[in-house]
Design a protein around this motif. Structure first.
Motif, PDB file in Angstrom:
ATOM      1  N   GLY A 270     -40.129  67.627 -14.727  1.00  0.00           N
ATOM      2  CA  GLY A 270     -38.728  67.825 -15.040  1.00  0.00           C
ATOM      3  C   GLY A 270     -38.399  69.260 -15.398  1.00  0.00           C
ATOM      4  N   ILE A 271     -37.103  69.514 -15.636  1.00  0.00           N
ATOM      5  CA  ILE A 271     -36.624  70.847 -16.002  1.00  0.00           C
ATOM      6  C   ILE A 271     -35.925  70.814 -17.359  1.00  0.00           C
ATOM      7  N   LYS A 272     -34.931  69.951 -17.505  1.00  0.00           N
ATOM      8  CA  LYS A 272     -34.208  69.931 -18.770  1.00  0.00           C
ATOM      9  C   LYS A 272     -33.646  68.546 -19.043  1.00  0.00           C
ATOM     10  N   ASN A 273     -33.919  68.053 -20.241  1.00  0.00           N
ATOM     11  CA  ASN A 273     -33.333  66.805 -20.720  1.00  0.00           C
ATOM     12  C   ASN A 273     -33.281  66.908 -22.240  1.00  0.00           C
ATOM     13  N   THR A 274     -32.083  66.877 -22.810  1.00  0.00           N
ATOM     14  CA  THR A 274     -31.919  67.116 -24.247  1.00  0.00           C
ATOM     15  C   THR A 274     -31.993  65.840 -25.082  1.00  0.00           C
ATOM     16  N   HIS A 275     -32.199  64.690 -24.432  1.00  0.00           N
ATOM     17  CA  HIS A 275     -32.271  63.428 -25.172  1.00  0.00           C
ATOM     18  C   HIS A 275     -33.646  63.288 -25.823  1.00  0.00           C
ATOM     19  N   PHE A 276     -33.659  63.127 -27.140  1.00  0.00           N
ATOM     20  CA  PHE A 276     -34.915  63.005 -27.893  1.00  0.00           C
ATOM     21  C   PHE A 276     -35.390  61.555 -27.857  1.00  0.00           C
ATOM     22  N   LYS A 277     -36.651  61.359 -27.451  1.00  0.00           N
ATOM     23  CA  LYS A 277     -37.199  60.014 -27.325  1.00  0.00           C
ATOM     24  C   LYS A 277     -38.399  59.832 -28.260  1.00  0.00           C
ATOM     25  N   TRP A 278     -38.247  58.921 -29.209  1.00  0.00           N
ATOM     26  CA  TRP A 278     -39.356  58.648 -30.125  1.00  0.00           C
ATOM     27  C   TRP A 278     -40.556  58.054 -29.391  1.00  0.00           C
ATOM     28  N   ARG A 279     -40.293  57.336 -28.310  1.00  0.00           N
ATOM     29  CA  ARG A 279     -41.390  56.737 -27.550  1.00  0.00           C
ATOM     30  C   ARG A 279     -42.327  57.803 -27.000  1.00  0.00           C
ATOM     31  N   HIS A 280     -41.768  58.941 -26.614  1.00  0.00           N
ATOM     32  CA  HIS A 280     -42.582  60.044 -26.115  1.00  0.00           C
ATOM     33  C   HIS A 280     -43.500  60.589 -27.213  1.00  0.00           C
ATOM     34  N   LEU A 281     -42.985  60.644 -28.448  1.00  0.00           N
ATOM     35  CA  LEU A 281     -43.811  61.122 -29.553  1.00  0.00           C
ATOM     36  C   LEU A 281     -44.945  60.167 -29.856  1.00  0.00           C
ATOM     37  N   ARG A 282     -44.659  58.862 -29.801  1.00  0.00           N
ATOM     38  CA  ARG A 282     -45.728  57.878 -30.028  1.00  0.00           C
ATOM     39  C   ARG A 282     -46.829  58.030 -28.985  1.00  0.00           C
ATOM     40  N   GLU A 283     -46.410  58.244 -27.746  1.00  0.00           N
ATOM     41  CA  GLU A 283     -47.405  58.428 -26.684  1.00  0.00           C
ATOM     42  C   GLU A 283     -48.209  59.706 -26.905  1.00  0.00           C
ATOM     43  N   LEU A 284     -47.528  60.752 -27.354  1.00  0.00           N
ATOM     44  CA  LEU A 284     -48.206  62.021 -27.629  1.00  0.00           C
ATOM     45  C   LEU A 284     -49.346  61.823 -28.630  1.00  0.00           C
ATOM     46  N   VAL A 285     -49.066  61.077 -29.686  1.00  0.00           N
ATOM     47  CA  VAL A 285     -50.060  60.857 -30.733  1.00  0.00           C
ATOM     48  C   VAL A 285     -51.267  60.088 -30.208  1.00  0.00           C
ATOM     49  N   LEU A 286     -51.060  59.214 -29.239  1.00  0.00           N
ATOM     50  CA  LEU A 286     -52.139  58.352 -28.738  1.00  0.00           C
ATOM     51  C   LEU A 286     -52.796  58.891 -27.467  1.00  0.00           C
ATOM     52  N   ASP A 287     -52.381  60.055 -27.000  1.00  0.00           N
ATOM     53  CA  ASP A 287     -52.881  60.593 -25.733  1.00  0.00           C
ATOM     54  C   ASP A 287     -54.164  61.399 -25.954  1.00  0.00           C
ATOM     55  N   PRO A 288     -55.307  60.979 -25.386  1.00  0.00           N
ATOM     56  CA  PRO A 288     -56.575  61.701 -25.582  1.00  0.00           C
ATOM     57  C   PRO A 288     -56.529  63.163 -25.132  1.00  0.00           C
ATOM     58  N   GLN A 289     -55.790  63.453 -24.036  1.00  0.00           N
ATOM     59  CA  GLN A 289     -55.751  64.845 -23.563  1.00  0.00           C
ATOM     60  C   GLN A 289     -55.144  65.773 -24.600  1.00  0.00           C
ATOM     61  N   ILE A 290     -54.148  65.277 -25.349  1.00  0.00           N
ATOM     62  CA  ILE A 290     -53.490  66.110 -26.358  1.00  0.00           C
ATOM     63  C   ILE A 290     -54.477  66.496 -27.450  1.00  0.00           C
ATOM     64  N   TRP A 291     -55.296  65.554 -27.863  1.00  0.00           N
ATOM     65  CA  TRP A 291     -56.238  65.846 -28.944  1.00  0.00           C
ATOM     66  C   TRP A 291     -57.415  66.686 -28.468  1.00  0.00           C
ATOM     67  N   LEU A 292     -57.781  66.551 -27.197  1.00  0.00           N
ATOM     68  CA  LEU A 292     -58.794  67.452 -26.640  1.00  0.00           C
ATOM     69  C   LEU A 292     -58.248  68.883 -26.580  1.00  0.00           C
ATOM     70  N   LEU A 293     -57.019  69.021 -26.096  1.00  0.00           N
ATOM     71  CA  LEU A 293     -56.396  70.348 -26.015  1.00  0.00           C
ATOM     72  C   LEU A 293     -56.220  70.960 -27.405  1.00  0.00           C
ATOM     73  N   THR A 294     -55.781  70.139 -28.353  1.00  0.00           N
ATOM     74  CA  THR A 294     -55.549  70.631 -29.711  1.00  0.00           C
ATOM     75  C   THR A 294     -56.855  71.075 -30.366  1.00  0.00           C
ATOM     76  N   SER A 295     -57.889  70.250 -30.223  1.00  0.00           N
ATOM     77  CA  SER A 295     -59.191  70.597 -30.803  1.00  0.00           C
ATOM     78  C   SER A 295     -59.737  71.870 -30.183  1.00  0.00           C
ATOM     79  N   LEU A 296     -59.550  72.002 -28.879  1.00  0.00           N
ATOM     80  CA  LEU A 296     -60.025  73.183 -28.173  1.00  0.00           C
ATOM     81  C   LEU A 296     -59.339  74.446 -28.699  1.00  0.00           C
ATOM     82  N   ILE A 297     -58.031  74.339 -28.915  1.00  0.00           N
ATOM     83  CA  ILE A 297     -57.284  75.499 -29.410  1.00  0.00           C
ATOM     84  C   ILE A 297     -57.697  75.866 -30.829  1.00  0.00           C
TER      85      ILE A 297
END
Length: 511
Positions: A270-297
């Protein structure tokens, strides 16, 4: 909105979402697809657009500003490093761990500021937000020339940490709006070269201001004043010229805007969407790639903290004068710059960013080994170690690149950008604290910790490569099975429906 309900918003006959139907759930539509339908043009209009010239035009309006902003951001981090050998500690009567704490406070403020930044960047125009923040941090940098004690130094560093929190998330979001995944790695590399440029410029600036003698102002105060003014001027440039999205610029024709939007549809982010979705945040917390990237950083930014705050001090402790130490730190910038360009070339040619991270982190570990175990008489080898450690800086821009390419869904995406930037702050909070005054001048415990973290970073990068490969293979197998059974159902314009990378089963990860 889930995938099933997304299908109701698509008019299969036209190939575009029907706005009449989509208005019932307009929050699920990317602003780009709405723009395409509202500004319909004939096919001949877009076929006349030269894609190569269009990309060059986009580069001219984005890359120089991004490079300037990132160069100044790192220069603003490095100026404290250089000021330390120019008399700042003595003038401000810093004792014990005061200098380390001042360095860490900037990143504590940066970490805290990243959380609201993730929300703000989704709601506002990112180019304008970036410009405003650059102007303000330039003003605060100039004000650092007036501080007279530890408390004043901490206050200015905290303000700078808050204001710099917008830089990386805005640049990541803007780069993802305008470039395909294969194009983005080179653009990320170019603006991340700002780190190497800042190291080289900072060394020259520090050396130059050490030659300045003034009765009222010491050299480091003049340095902060000049750098602050330059940064504020760059912020005005960004405020006026940095584009917010392909739909909102005046320097593209309508046909060019359509092509610019259609080019990046392949990203499926996507390019732009200003609607805030709590479901996206829940997925972020449970996504293994995010925690691998975060730990790496986090682990790699421990090394970045050393580069930002202690590289010149380490070189001075090898037995060089302050002025010569500043000049001898210049090759560190050259190594950072060349490493970025080499990684961009190799990552693009062989399409394997995670492998590049692994190799360069292992080379950086060799540098830490040299610094840790060579005797103090081997100054050439010790300098080589300092320079090699800078190879690990490529990890950060590659993680930026992977986050932009592999995280879809606008809320999840901007939150991931903020989280990655915050993770960078965590490592930089810890990094300066490794260099305890009691371990001076060699700081052997800190150097050994860096050696371990660089090896761990290489392991995280390898794990990330395995994870992405496994996810793609699993999705390929599932898609093949559905096609064989005749269950595969195409969803038109799925790339514009604000789905996350996990919701969109046609999404494939870059690694």
């Amino acid at each position: 909105m889930d995938t099933a309900s997304s299908e109701k918003t698509v008019d299969a006959g036209s190939g575009f979402p029907s706005l009449k139907i989509a208005n019932a759930s307009s929050a699920s539509l990317d602003k780009a697809i709405v723009y395409l339908e509202e500004h319909a043009a004939s096919q001949s209009d877009t076929t006349a657009v030269d894609h190569v010239l269009l990309v060059r035009k986009i580069d001219r309006h984005i890359v120089p500003i991004a490079l300037a902003a990132y160069t100044l951001q790192f220069l603003d981090k490095l100026d404290l490093n250089y000021a330390a050998v120019m008399g700042l500690n003595v003038d401000l009567k810093l004792v014990g761990n005061d200098f380390n704490n001042a360095a860490s406070w900037m990143y504590i403020a940066n970490l805290i500021a990243e959380f609201p930044t993730g929300y703000i960047v989704q709601k506002v125009r990112p180019g304008k937000w970036l410009g405003c923040n650059v102007i303000l941090w330039g003003v605060v940098t100039a004000c650092t020339a007036a501080v007279t004690n530890y408390n004043g130094l901490v206050a200015t560093r905290v303000m700078i940490g808050i204001l710099e929190a917008a830089t990386a998330p805005c640049l990541m979001l803007i780069t993802g709006m305008w470039y395909t995944k294969s194009e983005a790695i080179l653009r990320f590399a170019i603006w991340y070269c700002g780190l190497g440029i800042a190291q080289m410029l900072g060394s020259l600036i520090s050396w130059g201001f050490q030659q300045v003698t003034h009765e009222a102002l010491s050299g480091w105060r003049i340095m902060f004043l000049v750098l602050g003014c330059v940064t504020a001027a760059a912020g005005v440039w960004a405020l006026i010229s940095m584009p917010d999205s392909p739909m909102e610029v005046s320097w593209l024709t309508e046909a060019e805007k359509r092509v610019a939007i259609q080019r990046v549809a392949v990203n499926q982010t996507g390019i732009k969407n200003t609607h805030f979705k709590w479901r996206h945040l829940r997925e972020l917390v449970l996504d293994p790639q995010i925690w691998l990237l975060t730990s790496l950083i986090i682990v790699t930014s421990l090394t970045s903290g050393v580069i930002s705050f202690y590289s010149t001090t380490l070189i001075r402790n090898f037995g060089f004068s302050p002025a010569r130490s500043a000049l001898l730190n210049m090759p560190s910038g050259a190594v950072s710059l060349l490493s970025c360009l080499a990684t961009a070339y190799l990552g693009h040619k062989y399409d394997n960013r995670a492998l590049c991270m692994t190799v360069f982190c292992l080379l950086a570990a060799m540098g830490s080994g040299l610094m840790s175990f060579l005797p103090s008489s081997q100054r050439a080898g010790l300098l080589a170690g300092v320079y090699l450690v800078n190879m690990e800086t490529v990890t950060l821009f590659l993680v930026f690149c992977l986050t932009t390419a592999n995280v879809a869904g606008q809320t999840k995406r901007v939150a991931a950008n903020a989280l990655i930037s915050g993770a960078f702050s965590v490592g930089n909070i810890i990094g300066p604290q490794l260099f305890k005054p009691k371990d001076a001048p060699q700081y052997i415990p800190a150097k050994i910790i860096l050696l371990v973290t660089e090896i761990v970073t290489a392991m995280f990068a390898a794990a990330l490569r395995i994870y992405y490969g496994w996810q793609n293979s699993k999705r390929d197998a599932a898609e093949k099975k559905e096609r064989e059974r005749g269950y595969m159902k195409e969803v038109a314009n799925i790339e514009w429906l604000n789905l996350t990378d996990r919701e969109n089963k046609t999404f494939r990860y870059k690694y």
